[in-house]
Design a protein around this motif. Structure first.
Motif, PDB file in Angstrom:
ATOM      1  N   HIS A 125      -2.042  16.744   8.378  1.00 21.72           N
ATOM      2  CA  HIS A 125      -2.059  15.877   7.199  1.00 21.72           C
ATOM      3  C   HIS A 125      -0.659  15.370   6.890  1.00 21.72           C
ATOM      4  CE1 HIS A 125      -6.020  17.885   5.916  1.00 21.72           C
ATOM      5  NE2 HIS A 125      -6.284  16.663   6.333  1.00 21.72           N
ATOM      6  N   ALA A 126       0.341  16.228   7.066  1.00 26.87           N
ATOM      7  CA  ALA A 126       1.724  15.825   6.803  1.00 26.87           C
ATOM      8  C   ALA A 126       2.120  14.661   7.704  1.00 26.87           C
ATOM      9  CB  ALA A 126       2.666  17.009   7.000  1.00 26.87           C
ATOM     10  N   ASN A 127       1.748  14.734   8.977  1.00 25.01           N
ATOM     11  CA  ASN A 127       2.037  13.624   9.894  1.00 25.01           C
ATOM     12  C   ASN A 127       1.386  12.336   9.408  1.00 25.01           C
ATOM     13  OD1 ASN A 127       3.501  15.210  11.617  1.00 25.01           O
ATOM     14  ND2 ASN A 127       1.872  15.432  13.128  1.00 25.01           N
ATOM     15  N   PHE A 128       0.115  12.432   9.042  1.00 21.98           N
ATOM     16  CA  PHE A 128      -0.628  11.263   8.581  1.00 21.98           C
ATOM     17  C   PHE A 128      -0.009  10.698   7.302  1.00 21.98           C
ATOM     18  CE2 PHE A 128      -4.062   9.491   5.935  1.00 21.98           C
ATOM     19  CZ  PHE A 128      -4.387   8.394   6.726  1.00 21.98           C
ATOM     20  N   LEU A 129       0.284  11.569   6.338  1.00 20.87           N
ATOM     21  CA  LEU A 129       0.853  11.116   5.067  1.00 20.87           C
ATOM     22  C   LEU A 129       2.224  10.492   5.254  1.00 20.87           C
ATOM     23  CD1 LEU A 129      -0.203  14.073   2.744  1.00 20.87           C
ATOM     24  CD2 LEU A 129      -1.268  11.820   2.957  1.00 20.87           C
ATOM     25  N   ALA A 130       3.044  11.099   6.121  1.00 24.79           N
ATOM     26  CA  ALA A 130       4.374  10.548   6.379  1.00 24.79           C
ATOM     27  C   ALA A 130       4.261   9.161   7.015  1.00 24.79           C
ATOM     28  CB  ALA A 130       5.173  11.492   7.273  1.00 24.79           C
ATOM     29  N   ASN A 131       3.333   9.005   7.956  1.00 19.74           N
ATOM     30  CA  ASN A 131       3.132   7.692   8.574  1.00 19.74           C
ATOM     31  C   ASN A 131       2.658   6.663   7.556  1.00 19.74           C
ATOM     32  OD1 ASN A 131       3.951   8.404  11.158  1.00 19.74           O
ATOM     33  ND2 ASN A 131       1.896   9.069  11.753  1.00 19.74           N
ATOM     34  N   CYS A 132       1.739   7.057   6.691  1.00 22.00           N
ATOM     35  CA  CYS A 132       1.261   6.150   5.642  1.00 22.00           C
ATOM     36  C   CYS A 132       2.397   5.748   4.710  1.00 22.00           C
ATOM     37  CB  CYS A 132       0.140   6.797   4.829  1.00 22.00           C
ATOM     38  SG  CYS A 132      -1.405   6.967   5.709  1.00 22.00           S
ATOM     39  N   PHE A 133       3.216   6.719   4.343  1.00 19.65           N
ATOM     40  CA  PHE A 133       4.345   6.426   3.453  1.00 19.65           C
ATOM     41  C   PHE A 133       5.306   5.448   4.127  1.00 19.65           C
ATOM     42  CE2 PHE A 133       8.672   7.307   1.961  1.00 19.65           C
ATOM     43  CZ  PHE A 133       8.525   6.938   0.638  1.00 19.65           C
ATOM     44  N   GLN A 134       5.594   5.687   5.396  1.00 22.39           N
ATOM     45  CA  GLN A 134       6.513   4.811   6.110  1.00 22.39           C
ATOM     46  C   GLN A 134       5.977   3.379   6.190  1.00 22.39           C
ATOM     47  OE1 GLN A 134       6.953   7.928   9.321  1.00 22.39           O
ATOM     48  NE2 GLN A 134       8.908   6.897   9.519  1.00 22.39           N
ATOM     49  N   GLU A 135       4.677   3.231   6.342  1.00 23.35           N
ATOM     50  CA  GLU A 135       4.074   1.898   6.432  1.00 23.35           C
ATOM     51  C   GLU A 135       4.005   1.202   5.081  1.00 23.35           C
ATOM     52  OE1 GLU A 135       0.227   2.336   8.221  1.00 23.35           O
ATOM     53  OE2 GLU A 135       1.056   3.200  10.057  1.00 23.35           O
ATOM     54  N   LYS A 136       3.762   1.958   4.016  1.00 22.79           N
ATOM     55  CA  LYS A 136       3.456   1.359   2.719  1.00 22.79           C
ATOM     56  C   LYS A 136       4.589   1.435   1.699  1.00 22.79           C
ATOM     57  CE  LYS A 136      -1.008   1.028   3.788  1.00 22.79           C
ATOM     58  NZ  LYS A 136      -1.617  -0.211   4.126  1.00 22.79           N
ATOM     59  N   CYS A 137       5.725   2.035   2.041  1.00 21.66           N
ATOM     60  CA  CYS A 137       6.743   2.344   1.033  1.00 21.66           C
ATOM     61  C   CYS A 137       7.260   1.117   0.286  1.00 21.66           C
ATOM     62  CB  CYS A 137       7.897   3.114   1.658  1.00 21.66           C
ATOM     63  SG  CYS A 137       8.738   2.210   2.958  1.00 21.66           S
ATOM     64  N   GLU A 138       7.291  -0.035   0.919  1.00 23.00           N
ATOM     65  CA  GLU A 138       7.816  -1.213   0.237  1.00 23.00           C
ATOM     66  C   GLU A 138       6.847  -1.787  -0.791  1.00 23.00           C
ATOM     67  OE1 GLU A 138       9.542  -4.033   2.896  1.00 23.00           O
ATOM     68  OE2 GLU A 138      10.808  -2.514   3.838  1.00 23.00           O
ATOM     69  N   ALA A 139       5.622  -1.294  -0.808  1.00 27.44           N
ATOM     70  CA  ALA A 139       4.644  -1.764  -1.802  1.00 27.44           C
ATOM     71  C   ALA A 139       5.103  -1.453  -3.218  1.00 27.44           C
ATOM     72  CB  ALA A 139       3.279  -1.136  -1.541  1.00 27.44           C
ATOM     73  N   VAL A 140       5.889  -0.403  -3.380  1.00 24.08           N
ATOM     74  CA  VAL A 140       6.356  -0.018  -4.709  1.00 24.08           C
ATOM     75  C   VAL A 140       7.285  -1.076  -5.291  1.00 24.08           C
ATOM     76  CG1 VAL A 140       7.620   1.756  -5.998  1.00 24.08           C
ATOM     77  CG2 VAL A 140       6.065   2.409  -4.187  1.00 24.08           C
ATOM     78  N   LEU A 141       7.981  -1.796  -4.426  1.00 27.71           N
ATOM     79  CA  LEU A 141       8.898  -2.826  -4.906  1.00 27.71           C
ATOM     80  C   LEU A 141       8.167  -3.947  -5.629  1.00 27.71           C
ATOM     81  CD1 LEU A 141      11.252  -3.008  -1.815  1.00 27.71           C
ATOM     82  CD2 LEU A 141      11.615  -1.763  -3.956  1.00 27.71           C
ATOM     83  N   LYS A 142       6.873  -4.125  -5.347  1.00 30.63           N
ATOM     84  CA  LYS A 142       6.069  -5.140  -6.027  1.00 30.63           C
ATOM     85  C   LYS A 142       5.941  -4.850  -7.518  1.00 30.63           C
ATOM     86  CE  LYS A 142       3.088  -6.042  -2.061  1.00 30.63           C
ATOM     87  NZ  LYS A 142       1.698  -5.927  -1.586  1.00 30.63           N
ATOM     88  N   LEU A 143       6.119  -3.586  -7.889  1.00 30.75           N
ATOM     89  CA  LEU A 143       5.944  -3.207  -9.292  1.00 30.75           C
ATOM     90  C   LEU A 143       7.019  -3.800 -10.207  1.00 30.75           C
ATOM     91  CD1 LEU A 143       4.922   0.541  -8.903  1.00 30.75           C
ATOM     92  CD2 LEU A 143       3.447  -1.402  -9.430  1.00 30.75           C
ATOM     93  N   THR A 144       8.084  -4.338  -9.632  1.00 27.32           N
ATOM     94  CA  THR A 144       9.134  -4.930 -10.468  1.00 27.32           C
ATOM     95  C   THR A 144       8.661  -6.215 -11.140  1.00 27.32           C
ATOM     96  OG1 THR A 144      10.081  -6.067  -8.555  1.00 27.32           O
ATOM     97  CG2 THR A 144      11.049  -3.942  -9.178  1.00 27.32           C
ATOM     98  N   SER A 145       7.638  -6.859 -10.576  1.00 32.76           N
ATOM     99  CA  SER A 145       7.100  -8.043 -11.240  1.00 32.76           C
ATOM    100  C   SER A 145       5.938  -7.606 -12.134  1.00 32.76           C
ATOM    101  CB  SER A 145       6.632  -9.088 -10.227  1.00 32.76           C
ATOM    102  OG  SER A 145       5.356  -8.796  -9.741  1.00 32.76           O
ATOM    103  N   ALA A 146       5.871  -8.187 -13.293  1.00 30.11           N
ATOM    104  CA  ALA A 146       4.840  -7.800 -14.271  1.00 30.11           C
ATOM    105  C   ALA A 146       3.431  -8.062 -13.743  1.00 30.11           C
ATOM    106  CB  ALA A 146       5.053  -8.562 -15.575  1.00 30.11           C
ATOM    107  N   ALA A 147       3.277  -9.052 -12.880  1.00 31.62           N
ATOM    108  CA  ALA A 147       1.955  -9.401 -12.361  1.00 31.62           C
ATOM    109  C   ALA A 147       1.377  -8.292 -11.487  1.00 31.62           C
ATOM    110  CB  ALA A 147       2.033 -10.695 -11.570  1.00 31.62           C
ATOM    111  N   ASP A 148       2.231  -7.526 -10.830  1.00 30.77           N
ATOM    112  CA  ASP A 148       1.771  -6.478  -9.922  1.00 30.77           C
ATOM    113  C   ASP A 148       1.923  -5.083 -10.507  1.00 30.77           C
ATOM    114  OD1 ASP A 148       1.026  -8.195  -7.836  1.00 30.77           O
ATOM    115  OD2 ASP A 148       3.103  -8.369  -7.177  1.00 30.77           O
TER     116      ASP A 148
END
Length: 150
Positions: free
Chosen positions: A29-52
């Motif tokens: 699970h750790a391998n899977f979660l780490a891979n998911c985090f690496q792929e999706k980590c930039e999604a958090v940057l979208k939160l800086t805009s009020a629309a997202d």
């Protein structure tokens, strides 16, 4: 997905000893979660805009980081996660990007910039930078190679 990650977080943070079979499952699970985090980590940057502000991918990424922080706090899982290729680099790059994003817009990633008076902090990204720093610190704990990278 967020609920599943919260259940995993509860299981990982239990203080009960785990069997070797459970530990093997945690490692997969750790391998899977780490891979998911690496792929999706930039999604958090979208939160800086009020629309997202309620972006589901960003919320999942925040929970992924929480679970990874908890997993790296456990010595039996730590060495395995320290050796994963790219996890440390991804965490460092994401920290750098969130820092820059916080300077360009309203900084939603740290509690000191979100608080105005005595209101409760409710934005899901608050504390994201501190969790990234925790993950980086855990990945560098007693690991000279990762310390040299940082």
């Amino acid at each position: 997905r967020v609920t599943l990650l919260e259940l995993m977080m509860a299981k990982v943070s239990e203080k009960n000893p785990v069997t070797s079979e459970e530990m093997n499952v945690f490692m997969r699970h750790a391998n899977f979660l780490a891979n998911c985090f690496q792929e999706k980590c930039e999604a958090v940057l979208k939160l800086t805009s009020a629309a997202d502000a309620e972006d589901e991918e960003a919320l999942v990424t925040i929970r992924l980081l929480d679970v990874l922080c908890e997993m790296t706090s456990n010595n039996r899982q730590l060495e395995h996660l320290q050796a994963l290729p790219g996890l440390l680099e991804t965490a460092i790059d994401t920290l750098r990007l969130t820092h820059l994003a916080g300077k360009r817009a309203v900084n939603i990633f740290t509690a000191t910039h979100v608080m105005t008076g005595l209101e409760e902090i409710s934005h899901p990204a608050v504390g994201f930078k501190s969790h990234l720093i925790r993950l980086i610190g855990n990945l560098c704990y007693k690991n000279k190679e990762n310390q040299d990278k940082v």
